[in-house]
Design a protein around this motif. Structure first.
Motif, short mmCIF file in Angstrom:
data_model
loop_
_atom_site.label_atom_id
_atom_site.label_comp_id
_atom_site.label_asym_id
_atom_site.label_seq_id
_atom_site.Cartn_x
_atom_site.Cartn_y
_atom_site.Cartn_z
N ASP A 89 13.38 -6.41 21.80
CA ASP A 89 13.64 -5.02 22.15
C ASP A 89 14.26 -4.90 23.54
O ASP A 89 15.13 -4.07 23.77
N TYR A 123 17.99 -5.38 23.42
CA TYR A 123 18.70 -4.18 22.95
C TYR A 123 18.83 -3.14 24.06
O TYR A 123 19.87 -2.50 24.22
N ALA A 157 22.29 -1.90 25.72
CA ALA A 157 22.63 -0.47 25.74
C ALA A 157 23.04 -0.04 27.14
O ALA A 157 24.02 0.69 27.32
N SER A 208 15.41 -2.81 31.30
CA SER A 208 14.69 -3.50 30.23
C SER A 208 13.34 -4.04 30.70
O SER A 208 12.39 -4.05 29.94
N LEU A 268 17.01 3.80 23.82
CA LEU A 268 18.33 3.18 23.91
C LEU A 268 19.35 4.14 24.52
O LEU A 268 20.21 3.74 25.29
#
Length: 102
Positions: free
Chosen positions: A2, A5, A9, A49, A63
């Protein structure tokens, strides 16, 4: 996974902001300036993140906020770096530009 991602983003947000700024400027493409935006966005992606583990599960809103965070860091970083004379910070200016500025 995760966190990857979220970092991607944020990176994509910075790249979009840099591309839109370049399109608006009408100048010739300068990879050095664009590279500075990529580095700033990548750093924002790492920070966002790492902090995302405190926010809970990853969904489309997280995101989207990462995308906006990457774009915002790039825009603010570009403005600050431009005010200090190196719009492509953290990438240093080329020796040719230093000669032209003299």
């Amino acid at each position: 996974m995760d966190r990857l991602y979220i970092a991607l983003a944020a990176l994509f947000g910075g790249i979009v902001a840099a591309a839109l700024g370049w399109l608006e400027s009408g100048e010739a493409f300068d990879l050095r300036k664009f590279g500075g935006s990529i580095v700033r966005s990548a750093l924002a992606g790492v920070v966002i993140s790492l902090g995302s583990s405190l926010a809970g599960p990853v969904d489309i809103a997280v995101l989207f906020y990462a995308f906006l965070g990457g774009a915002g860091v790039d825009v603010i970083g570009n403005r600050l770096a431009g005010n200090f004379g190196n719009g492509s910070f953290p990438i240093s200016s080329s020796p040719e530009e230093d000669i032209e500025d003299s």
